[in-house]
Design a protein around this motif. Sequence first.
Motif, PDB file in Angstrom:
ATOM      1  N   ARG A 143       0.832  -1.208   0.000  1.00  0.00           N
ATOM      2  CA  ARG A 143       0.000   0.000   0.000  1.00  0.00           C
ATOM      3  C   ARG A 143       0.863   1.253   0.000  1.00  0.00           C
ATOM      4  NH1 ARG A 143      -2.651   1.373   5.559  1.00  0.00           N
ATOM      5  NH2 ARG A 143      -0.465   1.987   5.815  1.00  0.00           N
ATOM      6  N   HIS A 152      -2.388   4.143  -5.748  1.00  0.00           N
ATOM      7  CA  HIS A 152      -2.918   3.371  -4.624  1.00  0.00           C
ATOM      8  C   HIS A 152      -3.142   1.940  -5.082  1.00  0.00           C
ATOM      9  CE1 HIS A 152      -6.898   3.595  -6.560  1.00  0.00           C
ATOM     10  NE2 HIS A 152      -6.633   4.876  -6.763  1.00  0.00           N
ATOM     11  N   LEU A 153      -3.262   1.024  -4.137  1.00  0.00           N
ATOM     12  CA  LEU A 153      -3.574  -0.353  -4.495  1.00  0.00           C
ATOM     13  C   LEU A 153      -4.888  -0.402  -5.271  1.00  0.00           C
ATOM     14  CD1 LEU A 153      -2.586  -2.359  -1.273  1.00  0.00           C
ATOM     15  CD2 LEU A 153      -1.561  -2.595  -3.551  1.00  0.00           C
ATOM     16  N   GLY A 182      -6.380  -3.427  -3.308  1.00  0.00           N
ATOM     17  CA  GLY A 182      -6.601  -2.510  -2.187  1.00  0.00           C
ATOM     18  C   GLY A 182      -7.840  -2.804  -1.372  1.00  0.00           C
ATOM     19  N   VAL A 195      -9.266   0.817  -0.275  1.00  0.00           N
ATOM     20  CA  VAL A 195      -8.373   1.783   0.371  1.00  0.00           C
ATOM     21  C   VAL A 195      -8.913   3.210   0.341  1.00  0.00           C
ATOM     22  CG1 VAL A 195      -6.227   0.485   0.088  1.00  0.00           C
ATOM     23  CG2 VAL A 195      -7.043   1.931  -1.785  1.00  0.00           C
TER      24      VAL A 195
END
Length: 256
Positions: A143, A152-153, A182, A195
């Motif tokens: 991450r 971002h993931l 994520g 996320v």
Amino acid sequence: MEERENYSSLQEFTEEPTPGGNRLILEHSDGSQGLKRGVECLRSQTALLILIGFLASICANIVLTVLLIGRPVQGAPPDPSSLGFKLNSMQRRYIQLCEDYTTLGQSCSKTVKQCSECPDGWRQVGDQCYHFSSNKLDWLKSRDSCAEMGSHLAILHTMEQHDELEKEAKRVGGFDYHFWIGLSDIEKEGDWRWVDNTTLQYKFWDQWSSEPNNHQSGGVHGEDCATLDSHAKTWFDVPCEHIYKRICQMDAIQLN
């Protein structure tokens, strides 16, 4: 009389002292002008490349500053929407520079590399760019690694995203079937969130294994993080401490 002799000598020299003499002088003049234009073009191209590099440096510093200021606490998923990924003014300036660079390249002899909506080595799906890592990390470090790249993931809200990433993961992964995405329930057991703190719209859990099953093999912390399995074409919950490759995601820059 002496002036006329001098004039005649000068006339003989300038008209054609040797076969094709005038042609040589003319070609020398054209060559000098072409060289001058080439040097000016090269200088303009070099200056524009320096400006693009300077702008990219500014963008990187802005993103890094925002990331450091908004860095989440350990175990808490970051919120990409609050990290300043969409730097609209810088994006517009980047697009303008790309257009200027392309226009300049049309007047130069060298091939100009075209600007693209995704960075080199990233795969575009719709309006998103995806990067498949070659190294392996645990989920938290994965991450953070994506965040350091200004991304971002991966967040998979559509079937198209899932199918495209599953195919690409299978192509580039080889014998590595699992890629971090994520998705986790770190904050609250059973409450799976991306996320960016959004909930699941589509679920691709592996039904044969009754995923997510929070299997006891996950130890004290259980299985709180999700992977995309390109072999089974589904998701699995696994311990966040395991190490896998990862899929990072960022918005594509709309050039049109």
